[in-house]
Scaffold this motif. Structure first.
Motif, mmCIF file in Angstrom:
data_model
loop_
_atom_site.group_PDB
_atom_site.id
_atom_site.type_symbol
_atom_site.label_atom_id
_atom_site.label_comp_id
_atom_site.label_asym_id
_atom_site.label_seq_id
_atom_site.Cartn_x
_atom_site.Cartn_y
_atom_site.Cartn_z
ATOM 1 N N LYS A 102 35.306 46.730 40.617
ATOM 2 C CA LYS A 102 34.662 45.439 40.221
ATOM 3 C C LYS A 102 35.229 45.031 38.868
ATOM 4 O O LYS A 102 35.466 43.904 38.590
ATOM 5 N N ALA A 135 38.609 43.510 39.464
ATOM 6 C CA ALA A 135 38.586 42.016 40.297
ATOM 7 C C ALA A 135 37.936 41.043 39.277
ATOM 8 O O ALA A 135 38.386 39.875 39.264
ATOM 9 N N TYR A 136 37.068 41.270 38.272
ATOM 10 C CA TYR A 136 36.610 40.457 37.401
ATOM 11 C C TYR A 136 37.549 40.103 36.487
ATOM 12 O O TYR A 136 37.876 38.578 36.195
ATOM 13 N N GLU A 174 41.098 40.092 36.749
ATOM 14 C CA GLU A 174 41.902 39.340 37.635
ATOM 15 C C GLU A 174 41.400 37.927 37.891
ATOM 16 O O GLU A 174 42.466 37.176 37.747
ATOM 17 N N GLN A 175 40.381 37.884 38.116
ATOM 18 C CA GLN A 175 39.919 36.488 38.538
ATOM 19 C C GLN A 175 40.016 35.446 37.274
ATOM 20 O O GLN A 175 40.384 34.331 37.279
ATOM 21 N N ARG A 176 39.351 36.215 35.988
ATOM 22 C CA ARG A 176 39.478 35.364 34.847
ATOM 23 C C ARG A 176 40.926 35.392 34.418
ATOM 24 O O ARG A 176 41.339 34.058 33.782
ATOM 25 N N TYR A 177 41.767 36.138 34.625
ATOM 26 C CA TYR A 177 43.174 35.970 34.054
ATOM 27 C C TYR A 177 44.006 34.986 34.726
ATOM 28 O O TYR A 177 44.730 34.155 34.310
ATOM 29 N N ALA A 178 43.680 34.955 36.324
ATOM 30 C CA ALA A 178 44.241 33.764 37.032
ATOM 31 C C ALA A 178 43.873 32.336 36.813
ATOM 32 O O ALA A 178 44.572 31.434 36.626
ATOM 33 N N ALA A 179 42.688 32.495 36.486
ATOM 34 C CA ALA A 179 41.985 31.152 35.938
ATOM 35 C C ALA A 179 42.686 30.533 34.486
ATOM 36 O O ALA A 179 42.484 29.420 34.348
#
Length: 730
Positions: free
Chosen positions: A228, A231-232, A234-239
């Protein structure tokens, strides 16, 4: 979770069911430790509270089995776990409270470590970890305390508590930074009491801990929480733009792999000399995509200066690395060396100031003020340690720190541990006591020794002799496969190495195998450069390579064979010395060169004209080089008499020829070992000691000459000939 992207789910119900309770604890620990995304080398610990029969009363009692001090979860076995009476551990809370109320909490914490011995179950000798209270005081029967990069990224964020709530909701509680020990264990106990539904706690700037009464559920919960968090992030990193915008985006571009290798080879021996002023260090180079993305970034200087956050990291990497703001596109190697020299000087001053500002009345003396991690844009990372294993782990830990910084900057702002807190862990008296209890280093520890001719015979035996005393061995031979075979033999006894990205060095453990033609200067330099890339430099060289070309039946030797004999036995040693001296001068560290001559150098005899004359020249080469290379390098020689057993110079046909020459009876179908034994004994009978001379006898001489035992001896020839009176000095 039904599937995992950022960790590996490895639990096997059938395997677990086949194990006893302690075996399942070891199994769970090994699974967790096998994935570095879950915990780093030597980091984290696990426990289980199990029912055992008391050996004194025979009654059932609860015992805490917890990973003890030292060791690594990936490879831990039953012996790595301490076993403690759970009720006695709980009883120590009153002892701690009394001590803490009387004085400084840190002193009370230190005093409690020795109290664990009073709670030992069944005389288990494994020393307990300082994290023991965390496991004992939490309610779960099974507890996992891990250091995943994804979790530490949250723990090392400015708004850690808020992020913990946002990411995990009510599944994970929070405690601020506290040094591991009783105080932290009691704080966690209080959290669990007030929030009984919670079964995990975020530990500010440290890691996390989770628990359950079912061991598989505990293992799964640990993975779920890491998944968890990752995933949190990597989502922010990609954004935020992903790799293209990581650490503020790129400031510099990497050099090409070949150019990086060339630059590293040029700078490493000098740098090794600079950081080895107190004790010698062994280096590890890393230049993969992830580390280059960091060192090339706009934020690298800022983040490097902050240092690491997790205590597990900076105990290896020190309070911070040395970052050199070098422009690989416009600056040359000379400027890099100048910047490194200035950077090292400032780093030592900063470290001394850090020590002076944070030391306490009873702090241990200041330790080596040189950096253990050096970061260079365009090139990568250099890590230093007392041996190859330690420098590799140091590199690994700083990679973890980089991943933590990447995650923290993606979701918030990265913060480091306050300097006083960092100091109190780095100079913790119990840590110092553990260092003092470490066994003395071996005689050749911290050294890299090149053995040329290591593919067989004396060279192979010398390589095996020197590694026993702690040296890192570079096995060199014209036959690369033979050199690598010797290196693999050493690995089988002392551990396997790992590859170094981008350097072309395939193996970097306690030994590597390389090819070199000692009659070719370029080949020698290429080999020495690979040694620099593998270990940072070298300390001594033993040249055991040689050739014997007998005269024909008329006493004649062809011109080309004469030239070849001198090229290998004399010129080759000179070329090795001449090229190596360039590196020795760069390092500025004292070294040793040991050449192989022969008893034949002093005894003229029929049938070996070229060999004997070349060895006489080699004797004088030793004397000349001892003058030319002084005072930095001692140069000596080893003069064997005829070594038949294990020698590449005595193939079966030469053995038979010698037996025939000396009229020693033999048969054509006789086993080679039998023929060798006959010839060896014949030569032995001509000596005063009457014993065959073996490669091991020669290896002992090389060992003595590369140690400090004969530190005032140079320009000398040590004979290992069994006592040939014909070779006595006249």
């Amino acid at each position: 979770m039904s599937s995992y992207k950022f960790v590996n789910f490895l639990w096997d119900d059938a395997k677990a069911a086949s194990l006893d309770p302690v075996g399942r604890l070891v199994y769970r620990s090994n699974l967790l430790g096998s994935d570095q995304r879950i915990t780093n080398t030597g980091g984290g610990n696990t426990s289980s509270k199990l029912k055992e029969n008391d050996p004194l009363t025979g009654e059932s009692t609860e015992v805490l089995w917890v990973k003890g001090s030292g060791g690594d979860l990936r490879t831990s076995n039953r012996d790595n776990f301490s076993s403690l009476y759970q009720d006695k551990l709980i009883g120590l809370q009153q002892v701690y409270a009394a001590k803490a109320n009387k004085g400084i909490k840190s002193e009370a914490e230190d005093a409690m470590v020795n109290m664990y011995f009073h709670t030992t179950f069944n005389l288990n000798p494994r020393a307990s970890s300082i994290d023991t209270p965390l496991h004992s005081f939490l309610p779960g029967k099974h507890v996992d305390h891990m250091h995943p990069n994804a979790i530490i990224a949250i723990a090392a964020s400015k708004n850690c508590e808020k992020l913990t709530q946002e990411i995990f909701g009510g599944d994970m509680a929070y405690v601020p930074w506290m040094r591991p020990g009783f105080e932290l264990g009691l704080a966690m106990q209080e959290v669990a009491r007030k929030q009984p539904a919670v079964k995990a706690i975020m530990m500010g700037q440290h890691g996390f801990i989770s628990w359950d009464d079912n061991e598989k559920v505990c293992y799964t919960r640990t993975l779920d929480l890491i998944e968890k968090a990752a995933a949190y992030i990597e989502q922010r990193y990609a954004a935020k733009g992903g790799d293209a915008k990581a650490f503020g985006g790129p400031k510099y571009a990497s050099l090409a792999p070949e150019a990086r290798a060339t630059a590293f080879a040029a700078i490493l021996p000098w740098l090794r000399g600079q950081v080895s002023q107190q004790k010698r260090f062994i280096g590890t180079v890393q230049d993969d995509e992830k580390i280059l993305r960091f060192v090339n970034s706009a934020d690298a200087a800022r983040l490097a200066e902050l240092g690491t956050s997790c205590p597990d990291h900076f105990l290896r990497t020190k309070i911070k690395p040395l970052y050199i703001d070098w422009n690989p596109q416009t600056d040359d190697a000379a400027k890099l060396k100048t910047q490194l020299a200035a950077g090292l000087d400032q780093y030592r001053k900063d470290y001394a100031a850090y020590y002076a500002a944070c030391k306490r009345a009873n702090s241990p003396a200041i330790r080596d003020a040189n950096p253990t991690v050096v970061l260079i844009p365009g090139l990568g990372l250099i890590a230093w340690g007392k041996d190859k294993s330690e420098s590799r782990v140091t590199a690994e830990f700083y990679n973890c720190a980089v991943e933590v910084m990447r995650g923290a900057e993606a979701i918030d702002t990265y913060i480091s541990l306050p300097q006083q807190e960092a100091f109190d862990i780095e100079y913790w008296l119990l840590e110092e006591a553990k260092l003092q209890r470490m066994p003395a280093e071996k005689e050749l520890a911290r050294q890299t020794i090149i053995v040329i001719g290591a593919g067989s015979g004396i060279g192979k035996e010398t390589a095996h002799r020197l590694v026993k005393e702690g040296a890192h061995i570079v096995c060199v031979d014209l036959n690369e496969a033979a050199a690598q075979a010797t290196a693999k033999e050493i690995e089988a006894k002392y551990g396997v190495g790992i590859g170094v990205a981008g350097t072309g060095v395939s193996n970097c453990g306690p030994a590597i195998g390389l090819a070199a033609n000692i009659t070719d200067r370029a080949s020698i330099r290429a080999m020495l450069d690979k040694v620099a890339l593998a270990y940072g430099g070298f300390d001594s060289i033993c040249v055991t390579a040689g050739i014997f070309v007998p005269s024909d039946t008329t006493g004649h030797i062809p011109d080309d064979k004469w030239a070849l004999t001198f090229n290998i036995n004399v010129t080759g040693s000179y070329l090795v010395a001449d090229e190596a001296f360039k590196t020795w001068k760069e390092q500025g560290l004292r070294g040793n060169l040991v050449l192989t001559t022969s008893a034949n150098a002093a005894v003229a005899k029929k049938g070996s004209l070229a060999y004997d004359t070349s060895k006489a020249a080699a004797n004088h080469l030793v004397r000349e080089l001892s003058i030319e290379l002084s005072p930095l390098v001692r140069v000596n020689g080893v003069a064997p008499a005829t070594v038949v057993q294990g020698s590449a110079m005595f193939p079966r046909d030469r053995v038979i020829g010698s037996l025939a020459k000396y009229a020693i009876p033999y048969t054509d179908d006789e086993a080679t070992d039998s023929l060798v034994t006959k010839l060896a004994q014949f030569y032995a009978d001509r000596t005063l000691t009457k014993s065959p001379i073996t490669p091991a006898d020669q290896a002992e001489a090389y060992f003595l000459l590369v140690t400090k035992r004969l530190s005032k001896t140079t320009g000398q020839i040590v004979t290992v000939d069994g006592g040939l009176h014909e070779a006595f000095l006249r």
